[in-house]
Design an enzyme around this catalytic site. Sequence first.
Site, PDB file in Angstrom:
ATOM      1  N   ASP A 246     -13.855  18.238   9.366  1.00 30.30           N
ATOM      2  CA  ASP A 246     -13.040  17.100   8.388  1.00 30.30           C
ATOM      3  C   ASP A 246     -12.105  16.586   9.838  1.00 30.30           C
ATOM      4  O   ASP A 246     -11.255  17.118   9.965  1.00 30.30           O
ATOM      5  CB  ASP A 246     -12.684  17.448   7.408  1.00 30.30           C
ATOM      6  CG  ASP A 246     -11.882  16.235   6.615  1.00 30.30           C
ATOM      7  OD1 ASP A 246     -11.839  14.960   7.499  1.00 30.30           O
ATOM      8  OD2 ASP A 246     -11.444  16.579   5.628  1.00 30.30           O
TER       9      ASP A 246
ATOM     10  N   ASP B 196       0.967  -1.149  -0.047  1.00 26.42           N
ATOM     11  CA  ASP B 196      -0.017   0.054   0.095  1.00 26.42           C
ATOM     12  C   ASP B 196       1.061   1.341  -0.024  1.00 26.42           C
ATOM     13  O   ASP B 196       1.818   1.259   0.510  1.00 26.42           O
ATOM     14  CB  ASP B 196      -1.037  -0.137   1.212  1.00 26.42           C
ATOM     15  CG  ASP B 196      -1.989  -0.829   1.040  1.00 26.42           C
ATOM     16  OD1 ASP B 196      -2.315  -1.082  -0.146  1.00 26.42           O
ATOM     17  OD2 ASP B 196      -2.572  -1.310   2.066  1.00 26.42           O
TER      18      ASP B 196
ATOM     19  N   ASP C 297      -9.748  -6.709   2.604  1.00 27.22           N
ATOM     20  CA  ASP C 297      -8.478  -7.472   2.248  1.00 27.22           C
ATOM     21  C   ASP C 297      -8.451  -8.856   2.326  1.00 27.22           C
ATOM     22  O   ASP C 297      -7.471  -9.319   1.774  1.00 27.22           O
ATOM     23  CB  ASP C 297      -7.293  -6.583   3.128  1.00 27.22           C
ATOM     24  CG  ASP C 297      -6.993  -5.110   2.465  1.00 27.22           C
ATOM     25  OD1 ASP C 297      -7.192  -5.023   1.342  1.00 27.22           O
ATOM     26  OD2 ASP C 297      -6.716  -4.486   3.601  1.00 27.22           O
TER      27      ASP C 297
ATOM     28  N   ASP D 106      -5.236  -4.840   6.395  1.00 23.72           N
ATOM     29  CA  ASP D 106      -5.811  -4.773   7.538  1.00 23.72           C
ATOM     30  C   ASP D 106      -7.281  -4.825   7.552  1.00 23.72           C
ATOM     31  O   ASP D 106      -7.626  -4.895   8.736  1.00 23.72           O
ATOM     32  CB  ASP D 106      -5.234  -3.555   8.585  1.00 23.72           C
ATOM     33  CG  ASP D 106      -5.471  -2.243   7.715  1.00 23.72           C
ATOM     34  OD1 ASP D 106      -6.197  -2.256   6.614  1.00 23.72           O
ATOM     35  OD2 ASP D 106      -5.004  -1.294   7.773  1.00 23.72           O
TER      36      ASP D 106
ATOM     37  N   PHE E 212     -17.363  12.828   4.759  1.00 23.64           N
ATOM     38  CA  PHE E 212     -16.735  12.338   3.565  1.00 23.64           C
ATOM     39  C   PHE E 212     -17.704  10.873   3.424  1.00 23.64           C
ATOM     40  O   PHE E 212     -17.667  10.227   4.311  1.00 23.64           O
ATOM     41  CB  PHE E 212     -15.249  11.888   3.824  1.00 23.64           C
ATOM     42  CG  PHE E 212     -14.783  11.121   2.487  1.00 23.64           C
ATOM     43  CD1 PHE E 212     -14.596  11.767   1.352  1.00 23.64           C
ATOM     44  CD2 PHE E 212     -14.615   9.877   2.775  1.00 23.64           C
ATOM     45  CE1 PHE E 212     -14.124  11.065   0.099  1.00 23.64           C
ATOM     46  CE2 PHE E 212     -14.053   9.029   1.487  1.00 23.64           C
ATOM     47  CZ  PHE E 212     -13.708   9.708   0.381  1.00 23.64           C
ATOM     48  N   SER E 213     -17.833  10.696   2.260  1.00 22.37           N
ATOM     49  CA  SER E 213     -18.520   9.186   2.048  1.00 22.37           C
ATOM     50  C   SER E 213     -17.604   8.529   0.679  1.00 22.37           C
ATOM     51  O   SER E 213     -17.360   9.065  -0.384  1.00 22.37           O
ATOM     52  CB  SER E 213     -19.904   9.390   1.479  1.00 22.37           C
ATOM     53  OG  SER E 213     -20.277   8.288   0.724  1.00 22.37           O
TER      54      SER E 213
ATOM     55  N   THR F 271     -19.725   8.755  -2.710  1.00 19.98           N
ATOM     56  CA  THR F 271     -19.784  10.232  -3.166  1.00 19.98           C
ATOM     57  C   THR F 271     -18.481  10.793  -3.475  1.00 19.98           C
ATOM     58  O   THR F 271     -18.207  11.601  -4.493  1.00 19.98           O
ATOM     59  CB  THR F 271     -20.547  11.116  -2.479  1.00 19.98           C
ATOM     60  OG1 THR F 271     -20.060  11.506  -1.123  1.00 19.98           O
ATOM     61  CG2 THR F 271     -21.925  10.512  -1.706  1.00 19.98           C
ATOM     62  N   ARG F 272     -17.423  10.411  -2.490  1.00 25.12           N
ATOM     63  CA  ARG F 272     -15.979  11.056  -2.537  1.00 25.12           C
ATOM     64  C   ARG F 272     -15.918  12.384  -2.297  1.00 25.12           C
ATOM     65  O   ARG F 272     -14.929  13.092  -2.901  1.00 25.12           O
ATOM     66  CB  ARG F 272     -15.143  10.468  -3.941  1.00 25.12           C
ATOM     67  CG  ARG F 272     -15.177   8.901  -4.234  1.00 25.12           C
ATOM     68  CD  ARG F 272     -14.687   8.550  -5.330  1.00 25.12           C
ATOM     69  NE  ARG F 272     -13.281   8.864  -5.469  1.00 25.12           N
ATOM     70  CZ  ARG F 272     -12.360   8.744  -6.633  1.00 25.12           C
ATOM     71  NH1 ARG F 272     -13.241   8.625  -7.728  1.00 25.12           N
ATOM     72  NH2 ARG F 272     -11.175   9.112  -6.529  1.00 25.12           N
TER      73      ARG F 272
END
Length: 674
Positions: free
Chosen positions: A340, A303, A516, A512, A370-371, A374-375
């Site tokens: 945020d 990652d 995954d 994690d 934040f979703s 929708t980003r």
Amino acid sequence: MKHERKQLKLLDAGTLTRLAGESVRRLDPRLLIRNPVMFVVGVGTLVTLWLAGADMLAGRPWGFDLAITLILLFTVLFANAAEALAEARGRAQAESLRSTRKGLIARRITENGEEEVSADALRIGDRVRVMAGELIPADGEIIEGAASINESAVTGESAPVLREAGTDNSGVVAGTKLLSDSVVIEVGVEPGNSLLDRMIALVESASRQKTPNEIALTVLLSALTIIFLIVVVTLLPFAGFVGVETTVPVLVALLVCLIPTTIGGLLPAIGIAGMDRAMRANVIAKSGKAVEVAGNIDTLLLDKTGTITQGDRHATDFIAIGNVKADALRDAALLASLADPTPEGKSIVSLARDRGASVTADDAARSVGFSAKTRLSGIDLPEGCRIRKGAPDAIRRFVTDNDGHYPDEVTSQVDRVARGGATPLVVAENDRVLGVVPLADIIKPDIKARFKQLHAMGVRTVMITGDNPLTAAAIAAEAGVDDYIAEATPEDKLEYIRREQAEGKLVAMMGDGTNDAPALAQADLGLAMNSGTQAAKEASNMVDLDSDPTKLLKVVEIGKQLLVTRGALTTFSLANDVAKYFAILPAIFVAGIPAMQTLNIMQLNTPASAVLAAVIFNALVIPALIPFALRGVRLRPSSADNLLQRNLLIYGLGGLLLPFPAIKLIDMGLGLFI
């Protein structure tokens, strides 16, 4: 700060006494037969002991036979001590873990309230409540609340960590201590299967299974032993034919010197030491095979966030679009980020404040979190103003849905930011785009050098990121990875792993989250974070107690060191046999075959001293190499071909040359007494 774990003191009198007792206990034929090479040495010891006793009773010379017996006995004891010492190092670490596991009490939630039960009574699916100051009774996941936890009993790290329900950092481990708040945990394992239990089981000899490579090497060593046994047995009639008088103890000594006793005696210790190095790196392997596979990995999936980069992206600028003033973009970005909680959002607020922003949100304003769908995130102000910040394509949809226009200038600025390696966020107000906020990813300072080392060892590195392809390409180039997967989804990871495996490659990855788990299960080596979900930990074959994303690099190095150490000592052992051949055979047969004098390059005193010198050297080389087997060969970044050439040059040539002066010196010493 690291919590100091209990270490084994090798020079402690009590430790040496326990090692001696354990070495004698392992003379049990039922235990010794697990190591075929040492079993043959043990049988040879009994044969020479019986012959020494027979000679003593018959009034014949028996000193030489007894000397061979004692040397062979010490050879077996030294080999047993190597394995016992490797296991003792791990047991010293596990003693404190055993005490941590004992006496754990759980507050189990039932339909009628709560009840206190022993941790051993908990089963998968049970829910327990843990209060501040209490020990967590079982491995599982936090399903209610968030808390600070001290994991030093397991990880050795005294700094507390945060675990929170509903995130990929919800996993907890039995024996760790809750420092704050109260949480509800859902038990994820049955008694006896916790991480503490696995750590303890790793150092128990009864639970250690040989790895495939170890089994293959054992078969090879057994085959060589059988071949040399046949050769030595045929020498007895051959010696009589050429008129050379020889004895069974001499032939037993010859057999022990020719079979690969060095690697046979050290092979179990090398495997255990590899597991121990993984444990010291705070990695729990579910089997020795996982550590071995790590040394054969071809492709490494990593990652980006937290592994290649520092993990927290920071806002670096406000780039206004068109006739929008920079202050208007700054204030809008600040308002959209006030609620945020992410590091990125906090960095936008901090940068805006540093640049003079002083606006505040009205109490009637509604923040929009934040979703992933929708980003977007932002704020709705009472006067009807809707401010959003988010991914470029998401903002494009937001603006066009409000009958606005998405300027080409925004696209060019987004591309420019992405090519520079930063992540672009676009800010919009209703139907108008205000500008772009670059979020800089900081590459870890030492990561490029580590990737270079892995590349030199033949490991291909692949970066996984949710960033757009331009940003991913820039970061991949800066970090030095071989490939990247941009805008990656869990399905993309799984498909990439399968594609690599279809080409015959071994793949490793870390993860994690629950999403995954399929990829971790598919990978040849799956490393799960201790802080991760139970699904990820169950799907993997290794768990990192430190929850450090870069640990996968260390695991690969540990695996390669295990394989290199085993190969180096095998090469050294087989090369030794050649030198011992030149020490014993010419001394035995030179009287009957004068031509053998040309092979008698060491010019040893007598046949008896030659045999004794060779078996003494054969016995001493095992304890001399025990520290080397436990510590492992120093790993140098290099290809498999270069490593092979280096092993042949250093350990092959060294193993061939070392016995000559050593045996000669021992023979000279024996000459003073014989």
